[in-house]
Design an enzyme around this catalytic site. Structure first.
Site, short mmCIF file in Angstrom:
data_model
loop_
_atom_site.label_atom_id
_atom_site.label_comp_id
_atom_site.label_asym_id
_atom_site.label_seq_id
_atom_site.Cartn_x
_atom_site.Cartn_y
_atom_site.Cartn_z
N ARG A 258 -20.00 1.86 -9.62
CA ARG A 258 -20.26 0.78 -8.66
C ARG A 258 -21.29 1.29 -7.67
NH1 ARG A 258 -17.53 0.59 -3.88
NH2 ARG A 258 -15.48 1.21 -4.59
N HIS A 262 -17.38 -2.05 -2.52
CA HIS A 262 -16.26 -2.64 -3.27
C HIS A 262 -16.30 -4.16 -3.11
CE1 HIS A 262 -12.35 -4.09 -4.39
NE2 HIS A 262 -12.09 -4.40 -3.14
N TYR A 271 -16.21 7.08 2.28
CA TYR A 271 -15.43 7.83 1.29
C TYR A 271 -16.26 8.47 0.18
CZ TYR A 271 -15.59 3.09 -0.81
OH TYR A 271 -15.99 1.87 -1.29
#
Lengths: 379, 326
Positions: A258, A262, A271
């Protein structure tokens, strides 16, 4: 008594045909017509350009939260491309490219992400489920569809999409188990994009691959380079043909990434590192496929511009959609409105200003799913 | 007309539904060869084959989830969850999908399925085998929640539920499975969902109950007649949701007093909605507050204490007397 090996045959393959450096395994190269390859590329570019446009629309407040697909175009299109219109596609919530390919009008998806349930209504002749948001819960539906198709004797394959995070859910395991026991024509396509929001794959599972989880359920599982559209296509082709031949379900793990957020409500810098993202950008599925097409003289000039125009036209149609009529919230709760809901509707009608005349289509009457080549089984 | 207990009556409904419609399938744990742990699906697999009467793997979420897929395709699955206490493992499929697919797809799909579950006390079994959870389903828009009270209406309601185009949660009181036999007509019979029945006419107060509690309410009405000379009306809801508010209001307008009886814990249960409906529709006729006789707001108590927890005739009679004396 000695220990004996009961199952020595388990193996998990990894399939790559066109790598990120442009190396091609000509022995494995699928025999796709030039027109098919062009169509695949167009669908992938459409997925990418629409995704970018949707991020801007979200930032401008014209649509709400959605899950971008950037980086996953090959996983989606390589697999969805193997389906016929009568086959069923069961999406999760990050399959925009595949959904458009399957026939969802762009403006309908935009309407969906702008909070209108009308955008989630598949056309009567469309064998697609709407977006499902609770993770992995759509997978048993795919198995049920496949069971029903088999029960009716229909020549139909079901393809279901989900992510790496979904493989931790019970519904994933239950669906694979039922699919194996019932031996139904379903293909499970995992888009392993490495991250379930902020949780990386290594915290999601201790298995070396996701593909191997199929083996426990007695199904074949294969891992493919999910950024290599030719490899995804080849694996999906094999799985779909196997399902169609009555040889049961398959799990395909597409190893992809990805590249974006998200959802538009997420900040991935919290993160994961920029280096990691940069490394995966080198493996962009569009770059290598474009180079492949150029080498085969199949690349079409101006494809981006034509797609952008198509998207702009769809955005215009989306923005000219009539405002939401609140009273329609009562239309699809039950086949017949119970007395109390009628009263609630009347209360609302009394307090809400009259809705502007809708230019939309008349409400759809649900009926039996039309199915080409259908035969009713009497048992 | 043959006399059947509720198990046989339900079995008859399933058999006839499967005979008349090849799209009806039965799916669940032990429903095939074994005929279900309460034998409701007895002999169906032998008659209709293992493709139509499916002994599923042991997984509630996938039983309901795959049935959703079958229903999306146009079949009419009838699922059995072995005990209602295990349905929390498929609650997400029921709430997220059974109830919502019609709305989510704006009418493109609907879910013509039935989920049968034995519920309630009386089988002297372990935890999760005797609870009453109808309020969870009754609260969910898009579902219908049905609870029969005897063999004849069980058969007719199940037949209607299977023909209904929307998902129906169908609770079967274990206490009633073998409790009594009733004459059940051989030819197929349905009763409309969403309508309550007056199980006994009366004028002094209204006892409202469903499932196994209808019998308790009727016995309480006998006691009130014999000992107090009071003529109680008993309403058998049959369908919890959508609730037949008109039936409640009509009765309470006549009697002025109401007591609701259910096996589920009292707080936030069906009794609260019933009381509110009476307030809405019959406030000026009320002579006393609507009382609820229900299980206490405690988790499973074990069958050694079950009698103290589930409403019985003396508790209903006491509540009725307090309501009459208010």
């Amino acid at each position: 008594m000695p220990r004996i090996t009961l199952e020595p045959r388990f193996q998990v393959e990894y399939l790559s045909i066109l790598d990120s450096d442009g190396n091609l395994d000509t022995a494995l190269e699928p025999k796709l017509a030039g027109e098919d390859l062009r169509a695949l590329y167009r669908a992938m570019v459409l997925g990418r350009r629409l995704d970018e446009r949707m991020v801007r629309l979200q930032r401008q407040g014209r649509i709400g939260t959605f899950a971008p697909i950037k980086g996953q175009e090959a996983s989606q299109m390589g697999s969805a491309f193997t389906l016929r219109r009568i086959d069923w596609m069961v999406p999760s919530f990050r399959e925009t490219a595949a959904m458009i390919w399957r026939g969802w009008p762009i403006e309908k998806l935009l309407l969906f992400f702008a909070g209108h349930l009308e955008g989630g209504q598949p056309a009567l002749d469309q064998h697609d489920l709407p977006i499902t948001i609770p993770v992995a819960t759509q997978l048993p539906h795919a198995v049920g569809l496949a069971y029903a198709a088999q029960y009716r004797g229909d020549d139909v394959v079901v393809m279901a999409y989900f992510g790496d995070g979904a493989t931790s859910e019970g519904d994933f395991h239950e669906a694979l188990n039922f699919a194996g026991v019932w031996h139904v024509p379903v293909v499970f396509v995992c888009q392993n994009n490495q991250w379930a929001i902020s949780v990386p794959l290594k915290k999601q599972t201790h298995s070396r691959t996701i593909a191997q989880k199929a083996l426990a359920y007695g199904l074949p599982g294969i891992q493919v380079d999910g950024n290599d559209v030719l490899a995804v296509y080849a694996a999906a082709r094999e799985a779909v043909d196997r399902a169609r031949a009555g040889d049961g379900p398959t799990l395909i793990e597409c190893v992809t990434y990805r590249l974006g957020v998200h959802t538009t409500a997420d900040d991935p810098t919290k993160y994961r590192t920029a280096e990691e993202v940069a490394m995966w950008e080198q493996k962009d599925p569009l770059t290598r496929f474009r180079a492949y097409l150029e080498k085969r003289n199949l690349f079409e000039a101006n494809v981006e511009q034509r797609i952008d125009a198509e998207i702009a036209e769809a955005v215009r149609r989306f923005e000219s959609a009539p405002p939401a009529d609140p009273l329609t919230m009562f239309d699809h709760v039950y086949a017949e409105l119970p007395a109390d809901l009628k009263a609630q509707r009347e209360e609302m009608a009394a307090r809400e200003p009259a809705a502007p005349a809708s230019a939309g289509e008349p409400p759809m009457t649900p009926g039996p799913t039309p199915m080409r080549g259908q035969r009713l089984t009497r048992r | 007309m043959p006399k059947l207990n509720m198990v046989k009556a339900l079995n008859l409904a399933l058999f006839q539904a499967m005979e008349r419609d090849a799209d009806v399938l039965v799916l669940g744990e032990d429903v095939g060869v074994d005929g279900g742990v309460f034998r409701v699906t007895d002999d169906l697999q032998r008659k209709f084959g293992s493709q139509r009467v499916i002994d599923s793997p042991l997984a509630e979420a996938a039983i309901i989830g795959t049935a959703v897929g079958m229903a999306l395709y146009g079949l009419k699955p009838v699922c059995e969850i072995q005990f209602s206490g295990f349905a929390f493992q498929c609650f997400h499929q029921i709430e997220n999908h059974c109830a919502r697919y019609r709305a989510r797809s704006q009418g493109r799909f609907h879910i013509p399925m039935v989920i049968r579950m034995p519920y309630g006390g009386s089988v002297r079994a372990l935890e999760h085998h005797s609870e009453s959870e109808e309020q969870f389903y009754a609260h969910i828009p898009g579902l219908k929640m049905v609870i029969p009270s005897g063999p004849r209406n069980a058969r007719a309601l199940l037949a209607a539920a299977i023909r209904d185009p929307d998902p129906v949660i169908f609770f079967e009181a274990k206490a009633l499975y073998h409790a009594a036999k009733e004459e059940v007509p051989e030819e197929s019979e349905t009763v409309p969902l969403g309508r309550a029945q007056v199980a006994r006419e009366g004028s002094a107060l209204t006892l409202i109950a469903y499932g196994a509690m209808v019998r308790v309410a009727l016995e309480a009405a006998d006691v009130l007649r014999d000992e107090d000379g009071v003529d109680a009306e008993v309403i058998d809801l049959l369908t919890i949701s959508p609730l037949d508010r008109d039936a409640l209001v009509t009765s309470v307008k006549k009697t002025g007093r109401a007591v609701v009886v259910h096996e589920a814990p009292r707080s936030f249960g069906a009794g609260a909605e019933i009381a509110a409906s009476i307030m809405d529709g019959a406030f000026l006729s009320l002579e006393a507050p609507v009382r609820r006789v229900a299980a206490h707001d405690v988790p499973f108590v074990g069958f050694a204490r079950e009698k103290a927890n589930i409403p019985d005739v003396p508790r209903v009679v006491a509540a009725a007397r307090a309501t009459l004396a208010f």
